[in-house]
Write an enzyme that holds these catalytic residues in place. Sequence first.
Site, PDB file in Angstrom:
ATOM      1  N   ARG A 225      13.052  -4.086   6.306  1.00  0.00           N
ATOM      2  CA  ARG A 225      13.536  -3.860   4.950  1.00  0.00           C
ATOM      3  C   ARG A 225      15.054  -3.762   4.806  1.00  0.00           C
ATOM      4  O   ARG A 225      15.578  -3.550   3.740  1.00  0.00           O
ATOM      5  CB  ARG A 225      12.855  -2.633   4.348  1.00  0.00           C
ATOM      6  CG  ARG A 225      12.696  -2.774   2.863  1.00  0.00           C
ATOM      7  CD  ARG A 225      11.696  -1.865   2.235  1.00  0.00           C
ATOM      8  NE  ARG A 225      11.835  -1.959   0.796  1.00  0.00           N
ATOM      9  CZ  ARG A 225      12.532  -1.114   0.056  1.00  0.00           C
ATOM     10  NH1 ARG A 225      13.116  -0.083   0.608  1.00  0.00           N
ATOM     11  NH2 ARG A 225      12.636  -1.282  -1.243  1.00  0.00           N
TER      12      ARG A 225
ATOM     13  N   CYS B 161       0.831  -1.204   0.000  1.00  0.00           N
ATOM     14  CA  CYS B 161       0.000   0.000   0.000  1.00  0.00           C
ATOM     15  C   CYS B 161       0.870   1.261   0.000  1.00  0.00           C
ATOM     16  O   CYS B 161       2.091   1.203   0.071  1.00  0.00           O
ATOM     17  CB  CYS B 161      -0.898   0.003   1.235  1.00  0.00           C
ATOM     18  SG  CYS B 161       0.034   0.073   2.774  1.00  0.00           S
TER      19      CYS B 161
END
Lengths: 512, 476
Positions: free
Chosen positions: B93, B59
């Site tokens: 990440r 998103c």
Amino acid sequence: MSQNPEKVLDHFNLFREPEYVEMFESKKKNFENHVGDAEVSRIIEWTKTREYQELNFKRDALTVNPAKACQPLGAVFVALGFENTLPFVHGSQGCVAYYRSHLSRHFKEPTSCVSSSMTEDAAVFGGLNNMIDGLANAYAMYKPKMIAVSTTCMAEVIGDDLNAFIKNAKEKGSVPMDYDVPFAHTPAFVGSHITGFDNALKGILTHFWEGKERNPNETINFIPGFDGYSVGNIRELKRVLSIMGIPAIVLGDTSDVFDTPTDGEFRMYSGGTTLEEAARALDSKATISLQEYCTPKTMEYVAGKGQETASFNFPIGVKATDEWLMALSRISGKPIPAELKLERGRLVDAIADSSSHLHGKRFALYGDPDLCLGLSGFLLELGAEPIHILSTNGGNEWAEKVQAMLDASPFGKGCHVYPGKDLWHMRSLLFTEPVDYLIGNTYGKYLERDTKTPLIRIGFPVFDRHHHHRYPTMGYPGGMNVLVKILDRIFDDIDQNTIVPSKTDYSYDIIR
Amino acid sequence: MSYSLEDAKEIIKEVLEVYPEKTRKKREKHLGVYEEGKPDCGVKSNVKSIPGVMTIRGCAYAGSKGVVWGPIKDMIHISHGPVGCGQYSWAARRNYYIGTTGVDSFVTMQFTSDFQEKDIVFGGDKKLEKIIDEIQVLFPLNKGISIQSECPIGLIGDDIEAVSKKKSKEYDGKVIVPVRCEGFRGVSQSLGHHIANDTIRDWVFPKADEKSFDTTAYDVAIIGDYNIGGDAWSSRILLEEMGLRVVAQWSGDGSIEELMNTTKVKLNVLHCYRSMNYIARHMEEKYGIPWVEYNFFGPTKIKESLRTIASHFDEKIRENTEKVIAKYQAMVDKTVERFRPRLEGKTVMLFVGGLRPRHVIGAYEDLGMNVVGTGYEFGHNDDYQRTTHYVKDGTIIYDDVTGYEFEKFVEAVKPDLVGSGIKEKYVFQKMGVPFRQMHSWDYSGPYHGYDGFAIFARDMDMAINNPIWSLTKSPF
């Protein structure tokens, strides 16, 4: 240039080479407008003080490094524990990408789950069309036997009505009228993933049980709860039930779906509570929850159907396992077999053997409320002291329960409970009131780095160690595993602390 | 390649059969086969994902907090809304950075407003103000704050811009950036990148314009490298060796000061076009700074890119560049010599985000491997146009691939390696197909630059030639 194709340097070592170190220093000095190492050191030291702790505990708006996730994660977890069931989360699609990644990073397994992919237009007009199309597509593509629906906060804020939407979708032919689509509203701004577990399981039971007549039988239902060790724990549970010869239904059985083989075939679905069992569970004489705080509404619902209920708190170790086995024996009318008594004795034996390394050791721990209770009870049994017990998703009632446990043990003196706090609070505690060991999930490694408190990884998620979810942490064998995990860390630590030749290695003993 | 163009088309046709008609009509526009000489890949992109199909996309919040803003190390990024978004993206990440976490750097921390029902009902602006105050007390060395909106913020009508302005004033013009990256906006991460880029333009650059910075003729900024596993570092070192002065990294291991330095550079060098072309274009328009795309995956593309970047500078830099290329050639040759024989002719299917569905193809080819299928999680038409420069005739192209499609394509094509994300990893490994995560480098890396190529080669070798793949079938 330091790279060497014969012995490739990756990030672990490459960036320690002089050319990189020099580059980092120059970047910091010339371009980052860095405040300076002296000021950083000053603040580091300040964060270790009681003054900082007081300021830290005063905050009431900001949350830093919490140990909890949101409701739909728990709902997806429940759905995965049912036979051929596809979790379907109504709302924004990014959430589903997150749940799937999160669970896969912990279990090292695929996590199948779909979203209704609501976007701005759905925010304005509602997500009915997304539900209609979503159910039709998921049903056609992934051929589930059941689709279990939950919601993201987006759908909750705009007030989408799952019951009406699912009915509507069935009328439009997305799935057959009699197809199983249980649902639960799981707003992320209420409770945590364990609340979502509760809501979703209640949703599934309600779907199968409402309007049905109950014909009691001798079966007992078990609810393992949200558990990062579900593979090991549910298998252990089933083993005990089989030894005791208890007819049982495990509600939400993720032990297979999170442990599929690599044999050339991807199994989107594997194992799980069958839909027939889910329906038949209404007739069971009792339901036992292994995690009270994962199941308050579900257990209330079950009790309301006339079943006997009993709830436990992630039973680890001797006493907690004794208690739940005795309850099991009482409810089922079956004796606890000698085999389990033998296992109990083996655990007591192991604890006795290692006691001198455990007695009086100070621990901090955090995690879901039930896990904290289970672990604290076990630590007290070991003669260790659970000094700081923290649960971000634990409430006051939970804290009272922990306090009562501490009060009942001489080892509980000087121990404190922290409901609703986060890992930044824990950081302060570990500085001002240091402990010997920390027990928690992977994120505890940042606390280990900052406070030098050795971390023992027990909890969810554990991303940076592999395969521990395959071994039980509940029951007598679970107690044994937890004991060994703790001891291994203690012994590793002792060895590291005594390893310097001609300085400390007189204590680098070969026998411990 | 073991299948023809016609075979590829047939595979797509078969896969599409599973869908209800309405969905099939939509999905067939996203699946194609590249035909030599065509100007694009013949697929539609950057439109809404279809409900229920198991899209791999994320998103806008993931695009802003997770990609663009999150790695800025000396700022605090508040995940504003319920607890989950920040929790699931917490330190996931691998944006490497150097700093003292919790004191002068905050990347691997999860700051959240942990919205409760009352915040939804009464609004969260007051809470946000208080959060900023608490941050100022507890994290005094933070250089700025960004507010990363989760879904509810835009739905309940909070005015985070007003809060940001008010608080910025209160704290002597502190950088406080409201980001409207609610997850329901747009169709994927991509809009989140764009929104995040725009907030840098609107809330950071005006402050940069007031600052002075001593420049040189060789100042460049690395744009669109998130320093996953240290990628930006193994890139930066090459640019510095060329004689360039890298004054900023966007945004891996980046700092707010570096963002501000950037409006005065001579050239912006852009790695991830998808996530940061917006700000590069803006700087071109407003500050007259040219930008150039580069690709630091694999020696062929690195060499090409170094020369392209050098072409924007004087003779001295161009000469240095040839020296840099020459310096690394022996290591490159040794790497290829060691790994190519083990990888020659192996086929790869990719499905990733950003620039990687095309950018890594050259690195595979340097090792003698062929990419036979590729697709973008959130690419736009310009990505697919750029892809034509990389792919060969007959390559299967899949945009916003669904779980089902990807599984079926891999079953039909039988590549020797799949490169995609964590959600896909275990699906294909169960099928007995070697896999590498090509978002996180499967916890390895860096993969950028010459140093990164050696690691890339080693990793692909260890995935494909892992002895366990010969044992997936039991002998009984």
